[in-house]
Structures are given as C-alpha cells and as structure tokens.
Design an enzyme around this catalytic site. Sequence first.
Site, PDB file in Angstrom:
ATOM      1  N   SER A 136      18.528  -6.004   4.375  1.00 20.28           N
ATOM      2  CA  SER A 136      18.193  -4.810   5.160  1.00 20.28           C
ATOM      3  C   SER A 136      17.238  -5.260   6.262  1.00 20.28           C
ATOM      4  CB  SER A 136      17.567  -3.736   4.269  1.00 20.28           C
ATOM      5  OG  SER A 136      16.495  -4.265   3.533  1.00 20.28           O
ATOM      6  N   GLU A 139      14.189  -4.155   9.217  1.00 17.44           N
ATOM      7  CA  GLU A 139      13.201  -3.154   9.632  1.00 17.44           C
ATOM      8  C   GLU A 139      12.932  -3.281  11.135  1.00 17.44           C
ATOM      9  OE1 GLU A 139       9.868  -2.403   6.990  1.00 17.44           O
ATOM     10  OE2 GLU A 139       8.532  -2.509   8.725  1.00 17.44           O
ATOM     11  N   HIS A 155      10.796   5.683   7.810  1.00 10.93           N
ATOM     12  CA  HIS A 155       9.479   5.571   7.172  1.00 10.93           C
ATOM     13  C   HIS A 155       8.725   6.883   7.430  1.00 10.93           C
ATOM     14  CE1 HIS A 155       9.140   0.927   6.893  1.00 10.93           C
ATOM     15  NE2 HIS A 155      10.406   1.271   6.989  1.00 10.93           N
ATOM     16  N   ASP A 160      -2.378   4.241   6.543  1.00 14.21           N
ATOM     17  CA  ASP A 160      -3.759   3.756   6.639  1.00 14.21           C
ATOM     18  C   ASP A 160      -4.649   4.820   7.273  1.00 14.21           C
ATOM     19  OD1 ASP A 160      -3.665   1.098   5.577  1.00 14.21           O
ATOM     20  OD2 ASP A 160      -2.351   0.634   7.269  1.00 14.21           O
ATOM     21  N   HIS A 182      -2.769  -4.765  -2.878  1.00 15.48           N
ATOM     22  CA  HIS A 182      -3.179  -4.058  -1.663  1.00 15.48           C
ATOM     23  C   HIS A 182      -4.659  -4.362  -1.407  1.00 15.48           C
ATOM     24  CE1 HIS A 182      -4.348  -0.545   0.792  1.00 15.48           C
ATOM     25  NE2 HIS A 182      -3.108  -0.589   1.220  1.00 15.48           N
ATOM     26  N   PHE A 231      -2.483 -10.125  11.456  1.00 20.59           N
ATOM     27  CA  PHE A 231      -1.936  -8.996  10.702  1.00 20.59           C
ATOM     28  C   PHE A 231      -2.139  -9.210   9.197  1.00 20.59           C
ATOM     29  CE2 PHE A 231       1.879  -6.341   9.454  1.00 20.59           C
ATOM     30  CZ  PHE A 231       1.245  -5.149   9.765  1.00 20.59           C
ATOM     31  N   HIS A 253      14.666  -8.007   2.578  1.00 15.40           N
ATOM     32  CA  HIS A 253      14.347  -7.053   3.645  1.00 15.40           C
ATOM     33  C   HIS A 253      13.661  -7.859   4.746  1.00 15.40           C
ATOM     34  CE1 HIS A 253      13.325  -3.076   5.305  1.00 15.40           C
ATOM     35  NE2 HIS A 253      12.130  -3.562   5.575  1.00 15.40           N
TER      36      HIS A 253
HETATM   37  P1  FAD Z   1       0.115   3.265  -2.044  1.00 12.87           P
HETATM   38  O1  FAD Z   1       1.190   2.392  -2.579  1.00 12.87           O
HETATM   39  O2  FAD Z   1       0.109   4.659  -2.443  1.00 12.87           O
HETATM   40  O3  FAD Z   1      -1.301   2.663  -2.435  1.00 12.87           O
HETATM   41  C1  FAD Z   1      -1.665   1.381  -1.963  1.00 12.87           C
HETATM   42  C2  FAD Z   1      -2.713   0.802  -2.876  1.00 12.87           C
HETATM   43  O4  FAD Z   1      -3.918   1.536  -2.812  1.00 12.87           O
HETATM   44  C3  FAD Z   1      -2.300   0.779  -4.311  1.00 12.87           C
HETATM   45  O5  FAD Z   1      -1.454  -0.307  -4.584  1.00 12.87           O
HETATM   46  C4  FAD Z   1      -3.644   0.708  -4.997  1.00 12.87           C
HETATM   47  O6  FAD Z   1      -4.152  -0.612  -4.967  1.00 12.87           O
HETATM   48  C5  FAD Z   1      -4.515   1.575  -4.095  1.00 12.87           C
HETATM   49  N1  FAD Z   1      -4.526   2.963  -4.579  1.00 12.87           N
HETATM   50  C6  FAD Z   1      -3.706   3.966  -4.189  1.00 12.87           C
HETATM   51  N2  FAD Z   1      -3.984   5.103  -4.857  1.00 12.87           N
HETATM   52  C7  FAD Z   1      -5.030   4.812  -5.662  1.00 12.87           C
HETATM   53  C8  FAD Z   1      -5.787   5.558  -6.604  1.00 12.87           C
HETATM   54  N3  FAD Z   1      -5.562   6.848  -6.815  1.00 12.87           N
HETATM   55  N4  FAD Z   1      -6.804   4.941  -7.260  1.00 12.87           N
HETATM   56  C9  FAD Z   1      -7.064   3.625  -7.043  1.00 12.87           C
HETATM   57  N5  FAD Z   1      -6.372   2.861  -6.162  1.00 12.87           N
HETATM   58  C10 FAD Z   1      -5.374   3.445  -5.495  1.00 12.87           C
HETATM   59  N6  FAD Z   1       2.235   1.970   7.453  1.00 12.87           N
HETATM   60  C11 FAD Z   1       2.508   2.856   8.455  1.00 12.87           C
HETATM   61  O7  FAD Z   1       1.580   3.488   9.003  1.00 12.87           O
HETATM   62  N7  FAD Z   1       3.801   3.093   8.855  1.00 12.87           N
HETATM   63  C12 FAD Z   1       4.868   2.465   8.293  1.00 12.87           C
HETATM   64  O8  FAD Z   1       6.016   2.685   8.692  1.00 12.87           O
HETATM   65  C13 FAD Z   1       4.615   1.521   7.244  1.00 12.87           C
HETATM   66  N8  FAD Z   1       5.638   0.880   6.628  1.00 12.87           N
HETATM   67  C14 FAD Z   1       5.370   0.017   5.587  1.00 12.87           C
HETATM   68  C15 FAD Z   1       6.446  -0.589   4.908  1.00 12.87           C
HETATM   69  C16 FAD Z   1       6.215  -1.465   3.858  1.00 12.87           C
HETATM   70  C17 FAD Z   1       7.385  -2.089   3.146  1.00 12.87           C
HETATM   71  C18 FAD Z   1       4.873  -1.765   3.457  1.00 12.87           C
HETATM   72  C19 FAD Z   1       4.606  -2.732   2.346  1.00 12.87           C
HETATM   73  C20 FAD Z   1       3.802  -1.156   4.109  1.00 12.87           C
HETATM   74  C21 FAD Z   1       4.026  -0.254   5.160  1.00 12.87           C
HETATM   75  N9  FAD Z   1       2.971   0.405   5.820  1.00 12.87           N
HETATM   76  C22 FAD Z   1       3.252   1.296   6.843  1.00 12.87           C
HETATM   77  C23 FAD Z   1       1.567   0.111   5.471  1.00 12.87           C
HETATM   78  C24 FAD Z   1       0.978   1.130   4.477  1.00 12.87           C
HETATM   79  O9  FAD Z   1       0.934   2.407   5.042  1.00 12.87           O
HETATM   80  C25 FAD Z   1      -0.433   0.666   4.124  1.00 12.87           C
HETATM   81  O10 FAD Z   1      -0.403  -0.545   3.406  1.00 12.87           O
HETATM   82  C26 FAD Z   1      -1.319   1.690   3.407  1.00 12.87           C
HETATM   83  O11 FAD Z   1      -2.652   1.182   3.353  1.00 12.87           O
HETATM   84  C27 FAD Z   1      -0.913   2.005   1.988  1.00 12.87           C
HETATM   85  O12 FAD Z   1       0.196   2.821   1.935  1.00 12.87           O
HETATM   86  P2  FAD Z   1       1.133   2.742   0.616  1.00 12.87           P
HETATM   87  O13 FAD Z   1       2.165   3.753   0.658  1.00 12.87           O
HETATM   88  O14 FAD Z   1       1.537   1.330   0.427  1.00 12.87           O
HETATM   89  O15 FAD Z   1       0.032   3.167  -0.474  1.00 12.87           O
END
Ligand code: FAD
Length: 303
Positions: A21, A23, A83, A115, A158, A225, A275
């Site tokens: 896939s 991106e 996304h 973020d 993370h 990055f 990916h």
């Molecule tokens: P989550 O998976 O919900 O959480 C990330 C981490 O935070 C967890 O693994 C954990 O360590 C900690 N955490 C979360 N909740 C809790 C809790 N309740 N208590 C304690 N710790 C906690 N960003 C963008 O803005 N746009 C995009 O299109 C985008 N695409 C992405 C695609 C991929 C494949 C990846 C890997 C990242 C992408 N990101 C994107 C970056 C992402 O938004 C950031 O890494 C952000 O900081 C975390 O989002 P997440 O959904 O991964 O978080």
Amino acid sequence: MTSSLLDRRFRLNSASNISVSFEFFPPKNERMEEQLWSSIKRLEPLGPAFVSVTYGAGGSTRERTHSTVSRIVNETSLKPAAHLTCVDATKEEVDDVVRSYWDAGVRHIVALRGDPAAGVGAQYIPPENGYQSTADLVASIKRIGDFEVSVSAYPERHPESRSWDVELDVLKAKVDAGATRAITQFFFDNSDYLRYVERVQAAGINIPIIPGIVPVLSFKGIAGFARKTGASVPNWLARRFEGLDDDPRTRELVAAAVAAEQVLDLVDQGIDEFHFYTMNKADLVYAICHMLGLREKTPAISA
Ligand code: FAD
C-alpha cells in the site's frame, strides 16, 4: 546459497503473495498536485491493496485530504484510505468529516489521535466535546458507517509512551473498538519491528501489523522527523549517507539500496505486506516494488 535466500526467491517468484500500500500527502499547490498525480498514476498499475492520504495536523488539510481521496475514487481504480485525526476538534466536526468521506465513496479510514497543536511531545489534552482517545474515534467511525479502519502502531514505542504495557493496552483498545489493521511508524532496524510483532501477538492482539517503510530521500529530513516521532536512526544509516548532502544522484542510489535491503530482509522473515511512505515520489518505491516481484496489472497511464 543460504536457505533463507532460496526461500526469498521462492516467495518473490510467487509475487502474488506480496501486498503493498502507498501513502501520499495532500498537495499544497499546483506543482505539488502535478507531482502527486504523476506518482499516483505511476504506482496505480502495481495494484496496491489501498492508497492512503494523510490529514494535516489539527485538520489543517481537511479540504485538501477530502478532495484528494474523492479524486482517487472518481479517477482511478485505487481504493483510498483517508487519514483522520481527532485532536482539537469536537465530535460533531469529526463526525461530519467521516460522513463526508462516506458520501464521497471512501470506505477505509486510518484513524489517529493526532499531535497537539504545540507539537509532538507537548502534553495531549483531549478536546472538550471531542473524542477522548483514538479508540473512541474508531468506535464512532464504525457506528457511522461500515468502514474498514486502520490505526497506527509504534515498534519503538510512541514518544509519549509510559511503558510497553500501556503501549499495547492502547493498541488493544483500538482493535477492540473495531480496527482491523495497524500500520507502523517507520523504523530502520528490522529487529525492532519483529520484536514488536512478537509483543503484540503475546498480548493476544491478532491483527496484521503492516511495516511502514520510508525511503530515505533526504537523510537530514528523515533524521529530523525521526527525532520527533521516536524512531531511532542507527549509526550505520548515518554512515551510508555521510558526505552525500550535495550528491543527489548517489544519495538516490544509496536510498534505493537501503530500502531494498530492509524490505528483502523482512521478506526473508516471512513478511509479505508493506506500507510505503512515498513522500509523493514514485520512482524509488516503484523500483522496490519491482524487486519484490510486483509487475503492472493494468497499463500505466501517463499523467
Ligand atoms: P494513539 O495510538 O492513540 O496513542 C499513541 C500513544 O500515546 C500510545 O501508543 C501510548 O503510548 C500513548 N497513549 C495514548 N493514550 C494513552 C493513555 N490514555 N494513557 C497513557 N498513554 C497513552 N498524524 C497526523 O496529524 N496526520 C496523519 O495523517 C497521520 N498519519 C499517521 C499514520 C501512521 C501510520 C502513523 C504511525 C502516524 C500518523 N500520524 C499522523 C502521527 C500521529 O498522529 C501521532 O503519532 C500522534 O502523536 C499519535 O496519534 P495515534 O493515533 O498514533 O495515537
């Protein structure tokens, strides 16, 4: 010849096993739009499982992401994944975006928290009237429509992660809410990824964890990055790009070799889904896919 090399050749000969896939990010101007579409058109004939389009921090690309995925639906044979983040947005705002994707014919969302506006590493405060976690967002997307939902995964944890237990609990919550695939942050040391997959499986999480592969088109850019995202940059990688800042041609050849080496090593480990973070550039990713045994399924159309 080692048995793993023979295994690899066997796997790559039956290339139908390999699934990829791609991106992309939404373009900011006309020139970037042309580059994006020429890349999409070049990669389309390889028949990727899906192509995803990122969502700018805090929804800053909301319209551009939407128009890019809509155009992919209308003008290509590709299946787009949009996304979506829930940071700094109310539930209503996020749900509106989800419904607009459904209306545009999009059936796959990559659901993310996003973020904080202050940048990676700043404390995340769930928005008032917004989704409290990515798992909440996933559950809501599934209620709105029968979407396929992918989520993120972090082989090196993370940057905000407190422990592996929390890291895996967060992933499990997203899966319990309906996510069926995780795509990893990029990494360069395959053992980080393989150890992570073992941890995930040991935690009873049974979804595919697709390795996210980034071709190192600019070492400086990737290193910067990586610092923000918690991915480590091994010394051997820095050494390979040393002295090449002003030599783009050699840099490109080295980048192709590094990515091919990484991906083929993963094939040796039995991995058959990848990916690619394309950075909207097709050539290098096309070459790696070719090495993986992928060939054009439909004739290439010039953009
Ligand atoms: P989550 O998976 O919900 O959480 C990330 C981490 O935070 C967890 O693994 C954990 O360590 C900690 N955490 C979360 N909740 C809790 C809790 N309740 N208590 C304690 N710790 C906690 N960003 C963008 O803005 N746009 C995009 O299109 C985008 N695409 C992405 C695609 C991929 C494949 C990846 C890997 C990242 C992408 N990101 C994107 C970056 C992402 O938004 C950031 O890494 C952000 O900081 C975390 O989002 P997440 O959904 O991964 O978080």
